[in-house]
Design a protein around this motif. Structure first.
Motif, PDB file in Angstrom:
ATOM      1  N   ASP A  49       9.536   2.851   4.757  1.00 53.70           N
ATOM      2  CA  ASP A  49      10.603   2.450   3.834  1.00 53.70           C
ATOM      3  C   ASP A  49      10.365   1.060   3.256  1.00 53.70           C
ATOM      4  OD1 ASP A  49      11.877   4.846   4.118  1.00 53.70           O
ATOM      5  OD2 ASP A  49      13.442   4.127   5.477  1.00 53.70           O
ATOM      6  N   ILE A  50       9.806   0.162   4.063  1.00 57.31           N
ATOM      7  CA  ILE A  50       9.485  -1.182   3.556  1.00 57.31           C
ATOM      8  C   ILE A  50       8.504  -1.065   2.389  1.00 57.31           C
ATOM      9  CG2 ILE A  50       8.188  -3.310   4.086  1.00 57.31           C
ATOM     10  CD1 ILE A  50       9.441  -3.176   6.929  1.00 57.31           C
ATOM     11  N   VAL A  51       7.468  -0.249   2.581  1.00 59.51           N
ATOM     12  CA  VAL A  51       6.414  -0.125   1.565  1.00 59.51           C
ATOM     13  C   VAL A  51       6.920   0.594   0.315  1.00 59.51           C
ATOM     14  CG1 VAL A  51       4.163   0.944   1.092  1.00 59.51           C
ATOM     15  CG2 VAL A  51       4.537  -0.293   3.224  1.00 59.51           C
ATOM     16  N   ASP A  52       7.703   1.648   0.498  1.00 57.05           N
ATOM     17  CA  ASP A  52       8.132   2.451  -0.653  1.00 57.05           C
ATOM     18  C   ASP A  52       9.408   1.945  -1.313  1.00 57.05           C
ATOM     19  OD1 ASP A  52       5.985   4.114  -0.569  1.00 57.05           O
ATOM     20  OD2 ASP A  52       6.967   5.705   0.554  1.00 57.05           O
ATOM     21  N   GLU A  53      10.266   1.268  -0.557  1.00 53.51           N
ATOM     22  CA  GLU A  53      11.574   0.913  -1.109  1.00 53.51           C
ATOM     23  C   GLU A  53      11.938  -0.555  -0.970  1.00 53.51           C
ATOM     24  OE1 GLU A  53      14.324   3.594   0.823  1.00 53.51           O
ATOM     25  OE2 GLU A  53      13.010   5.295   0.382  1.00 53.51           O
ATOM     26  N   GLY A  54      11.098  -1.347  -0.323  1.00 52.67           N
ATOM     27  CA  GLY A  54      11.427  -2.767  -0.104  1.00 52.67           C
ATOM     28  C   GLY A  54      11.468  -3.555  -1.402  1.00 52.67           C
ATOM     29  N   ARG A  55      12.313  -4.576  -1.440  1.00 56.11           N
ATOM     30  CA  ARG A  55      12.397  -5.432  -2.639  1.00 56.11           C
ATOM     31  C   ARG A  55      11.153  -6.290  -2.783  1.00 56.11           C
ATOM     32  NH1 ARG A  55      18.649  -7.637  -2.525  1.00 56.11           N
ATOM     33  NH2 ARG A  55      19.642  -5.601  -2.818  1.00 56.11           N
ATOM     34  N   ASP A  56      10.660  -6.773  -1.647  1.00 57.16           N
ATOM     35  CA  ASP A  56       9.420  -7.562  -1.633  1.00 57.16           C
ATOM     36  C   ASP A  56       8.567  -7.019  -0.489  1.00 57.16           C
ATOM     37  OD1 ASP A  56       7.391  -9.374  -1.550  1.00 57.16           O
ATOM     38  OD2 ASP A  56       8.664 -11.163  -1.542  1.00 57.16           O
ATOM     39  N   PRO A  57       7.932  -5.825  -0.716  1.00 60.70           N
ATOM     40  CA  PRO A  57       7.280  -5.138   0.407  1.00 60.70           C
ATOM     41  C   PRO A  57       6.217  -5.950   1.142  1.00 60.70           C
ATOM     42  CG  PRO A  57       6.954  -3.938  -1.678  1.00 60.70           C
ATOM     43  CD  PRO A  57       7.896  -5.067  -1.948  1.00 60.70           C
ATOM     44  N   LYS A  58       5.441  -6.755   0.413  1.00 60.53           N
ATOM     45  CA  LYS A  58       4.382  -7.530   1.096  1.00 60.53           C
ATOM     46  C   LYS A  58       5.008  -8.516   2.088  1.00 60.53           C
ATOM     47  CE  LYS A  58       1.064  -7.055  -2.631  1.00 60.53           C
ATOM     48  NZ  LYS A  58       0.346  -7.684  -3.737  1.00 60.53           N
ATOM     49  N   GLU A  59       6.040  -9.209   1.633  1.00 59.84           N
ATOM     50  CA  GLU A  59       6.719 -10.189   2.485  1.00 59.84           C
ATOM     51  C   GLU A  59       7.438  -9.499   3.648  1.00 59.84           C
ATOM     52  OE1 GLU A  59       7.481 -13.775   3.863  1.00 59.84           O
ATOM     53  OE2 GLU A  59       6.305 -13.458   2.045  1.00 59.84           O
ATOM     54  N   GLU A  60       8.112  -8.382   3.337  1.00 61.39           N
ATOM     55  CA  GLU A  60       8.859  -7.655   4.374  1.00 61.39           C
ATOM     56  C   GLU A  60       7.911  -7.057   5.416  1.00 61.39           C
ATOM     57  OE1 GLU A  60      11.869  -4.896   2.804  1.00 61.39           O
ATOM     58  OE2 GLU A  60      12.065  -6.227   1.093  1.00 61.39           O
ATOM     59  N   LEU A  61       6.759  -6.572   4.971  1.00 55.79           N
ATOM     60  CA  LEU A  61       5.792  -5.999   5.915  1.00 55.79           C
ATOM     61  C   LEU A  61       5.206  -7.097   6.807  1.00 55.79           C
ATOM     62  CD1 LEU A  61       4.661  -3.234   6.685  1.00 55.79           C
ATOM     63  CD2 LEU A  61       2.702  -3.698   5.211  1.00 55.79           C
ATOM     64  N   PHE A  62       4.967  -8.265   6.209  1.00 55.78           N
ATOM     65  CA  PHE A  62       4.487  -9.404   6.997  1.00 55.78           C
ATOM     66  C   PHE A  62       5.508  -9.745   8.088  1.00 55.78           C
ATOM     67  CE2 PHE A  62       4.255 -14.054   7.715  1.00 55.78           C
ATOM     68  CZ  PHE A  62       2.961 -14.127   8.216  1.00 55.78           C
ATOM     69  N   GLY A  63       6.795  -9.745   7.716  1.00 54.80           N
ATOM     70  CA  GLY A  63       7.864 -10.013   8.684  1.00 54.80           C
ATOM     71  C   GLY A  63       7.919  -8.952   9.767  1.00 54.80           C
ATOM     72  N   PHE A  64       7.717  -7.690   9.369  1.00 53.38           N
ATOM     73  CA  PHE A  64       7.745  -6.603  10.351  1.00 53.38           C
ATOM     74  C   PHE A  64       6.590  -6.753  11.343  1.00 53.38           C
ATOM     75  CE2 PHE A  64       6.942  -2.401  12.067  1.00 53.38           C
ATOM     76  CZ  PHE A  64       8.226  -1.942  12.339  1.00 53.38           C
TER      77      PHE A  64
END
Length: 277
Positions: A49-64
């Motif tokens: 969901d982070i990759v497909d629907e995140g507002r800032d997927p790169k940043e959110e994935l880094f946080g995850f």
């Protein structure tokens, strides 16, 4: 109701909402194992969901990824109930940590890579986003035969992901992604422009069938070692494989209409498939 029970129910609601096929297949497991599968699925879903629907997927994935690093030190990185359920799973089973890392890497590929040129590239991607899930589940489903089942679990993940790719061609195009090997399309005399124009002709069908045959061989490989799973795990694994494989038949029956329609196996067909296992 304990916090852990609530956490598992939270994970159950995620798999129930997002993958009725997997939910139906794994409902047949003993309670503890079933709950563990829900927790692993919730983890994978969050990354997806982070990759497909995140507002800032790169940043959110880094946080995850940072949260997962904290989790691996046996600390809860946030109040998200998924982590609490997963912590319980990691304490009960010898989980394959590398598979979790590889799955995150696979989802990350979607942030940087939109086109796939060869079958090898597609299989490499499919390992990372799908086979890894099988490797995460092996310690739960077949703790005594993890190593013996490893290659066939990888094959099953690849078969399922190729099935996804063949079903979701239209949806992926809307995201500017082409997972069908472009090399195969070009060899058949079918261009990416034809794909974008949603042309279904014999050239397209020949490439689609070539990939479907690859998936079907991988399904057969995966099922060749089904007897190595404990009895209680065999039906869920076979169920997941057969229910997924049936999507290919559904697409064929509907004239390869993969650009405008999402293909599902009906509840009636699911019941029939499960009853035959």
């Amino acid at each position: 109701m304990t916090d852990l029970t609530k956490a598992y129910l939270h994970c159950e609601s995620i798999i129930k909402d997002h993958s009725k096929t997997f939910y139906k297949a794994f409902m047949l497991l003993p309670k503890e194992k079933k709950q563990a599968v829900w927790a692993v699925y919730a983890f994978c879903r969050q990354v997806d969901d982070i990759v497909d629907e995140g507002r800032d997927p790169k940043e959110e994935l880094f946080g995850f990824k940072q949260s997962f690093a904290v989790f691996l030190k046996d600390q809860l990185p946030s109040q998200d109930p998924m982590w609490l359920a997963l912590q319980d799973v990691f304490r009960k089973y010898e989980m394959d940590v590398q598979a979790f890392h590889d799955m995150i890497t696979g989802q990350e590929m979607d942030l940087y890579k939109k086109l796939y040129y060869t079958e090898e590239e597609v299989l490499h991607y499919s390992y990372h986003v799908a086979s890894t899930v099988g490797l995460m589940l092996l310690p739960i489903l077949a703790p005594n035969n993890k190593e013996a089942l490893r290659q066939d679990a990888i094959a099953l993940g690849q078969a399922m992901q190729i099935t996804n790719i063949l079903r979701d061609i239209g949806e992926d195009l809307e995201r500017d992604r082409i997972y069908i090997p472009i090399e195969k399309l070009e060899q058949a005399g079918y261009s990416t422009e034809d794909l974008k124009m949603h042309i279904v002709n014999n050239k397209f069908i020949s490439v689609w069938e070539d990939m479907a045959n690859k998936a079907e061989k991988l399904y057969e490989q995966a099922m060749s070692s089904i007897d190595l799973y404990p009895l209680h795990s065999r039906t869920p694994v076979k169920g997941a494989a057969y229910l997924y494989r049936a999507i290919l038949g559904s697409i064929r029956k509907k004239g390869y209409s993969v650009f405008k329609m999402k293909h599902y196996v009906s509840n009636e067909e699911k019941r029939e498939i499960i009853s035959q296992i």
